[in-house]
Scaffold this active site. Structure first.
Site: not given
Ligand code: CAA
Length: 262
Positions: A68, A134
């Site tokens: 999300a 999460e």
């Molecule tokens: N929401 C918003 N933006 C996100 C995102 C997310 N879930 N995941 C990645 N992005 C964005 C980053 O903020 C980044 O944006 P900027 O370039 O503007 O800084 C861009 O995508 C690229 O991401 P990274 O620079 O972090 O890329 P990476 O290759 O270094 O890492 C990753 C990749 C490990 C997937 C990392 O992006 C990450 O940990 N993302 C979040 C994953 C997460 O926690 N997901 C769960 C969300 S909560 C949820 O989903 C609730 C539910 O149950 C419904």
């Protein structure tokens, strides 16, 4: 279909098959509310199109979806989340009668994994990166992850993944039974597999496919006795379809059935 901003509708090159690609590359396909408005609109239009008999949902090599949209959620209050029923629109996909296959490569985290699990069949690359992270954000899965992952791989494994936020590969997800097949290669290879399966599904009678999907889904909600009885009733009802007569007559005559989808 209209042009969307957060998703692409691509030519699948297969009769009866629609291909939807999540397309927010700058945010690793993070699932925003705006994306879901478009996805649900596309799914609704495809569901109403009698020519579409199977759908493939995919992302990119890098990400099916990284969850999300955290930026959108970060300032959300309880009152807003509760009164607007935040995330409820995600479940629209569960109302589809058209089979939908997830083709996962790259990250399928949090809501990304949950969206994939809402699809009827899940394919992945061996290197796909699944997880419910999460807990690391101070929250829990909110789009069915605790329920669907547990049904798919059992309580102990699901509990371990959800309480630790550990990631797991597509290869592991296949071993655990979360995905039907994990393939070598990247997005192209997993999409090819999904399109081949979708084309096969699209070649059968729509009425039988819809019934088959319905009874399998019932197994998720009903006990075995009620489930078997439910299946039998739907099986009985198919004797009222033209395609059951056509299919069995074609078998007896050693011919290829020409489905009427009725
Ligand atoms: N929401 C918003 N933006 C996100 C995102 C997310 N879930 N995941 C990645 N992005 C964005 C980053 O903020 C980044 O944006 P900027 O370039 O503007 O800084 C861009 O995508 C690229 O991401 P990274 O620079 O972090 O890329 P990476 O290759 O270094 O890492 C990753 C990749 C490990 C997937 C990392 O992006 C990450 O940990 N993302 C979040 C994953 C997460 O926690 N997901 C769960 C969300 S909560 C949820 O989903 C609730 C539910 O149950 C419904």
């Amino acid at each position: 279909l209209p042009q969307y901003e957060n998703i692409l509708i691509e030519d699948s090159q297969k009769p009866g098959v629609a291909l939807i690609r999540l397309n927010r590359p700058k945010a690793l396909n993070a699932l925003s509310s705006a994306l879901f408005v478009e996805l649900n609109d596309a799914l609704k239009k495809l569901e109403e199109d009698p020519e579409t008999r199977a759908i493939v949902l995919t992302g990119s090599d890098k990400a099916f979806a990284a969850g999300a949209d955290i930026l959108e959620m970060s300032t959300l209050t309880f009152a807003e989340a509760y009164s607007k029923n935040f995330i409820a629109p995600w479940s629209y996909i569960m109302t589809l009668r058209t089979p939908i296959i997830a083709a996962v490569s790259g990250h399928a985290l949090g809501g990304g994994c949950e969206l994939a699990m809402m699809c009827d069949i899940l394919y992945a690359t061996k290197t796909a990166n699944f997880g419910q992270p999460e807990i690391k954000l101070g929250t829990i899965p909110g789009a069915g992850g605790s329920q669907r992952l547990t049904k798919a791989i059992g309580k102990s494994k699901a509990m371990e993944l959800i309480l630790t936020g550990n990631n797991y590969s597509g290869e592991q997800a296949e071993k655990d039974g979360l995905v039907a097949k994990a393939v070598d290669g990247g997005n192209k290879e997993v999409v090819d597999l999904a399109l081949t399966t979708a084309a096969k599904i699209a070649s059968y009678s729509r009425v039988a496919i819809v019934a088959a999907k319905e009874v399998v889904n019932k197994s998720q909600d009903l006990g075995i006795r009620e489930g078997v009885e439910y299946e039998r009733r739907i099986f009985h009802s198919l004797f009222g379809s033209q395609d059951q007569k056509i299919g069995m007559k074609a078998f007896a005559e050693k011919k290829k059935p020409e489905w009427t989808h009725s």
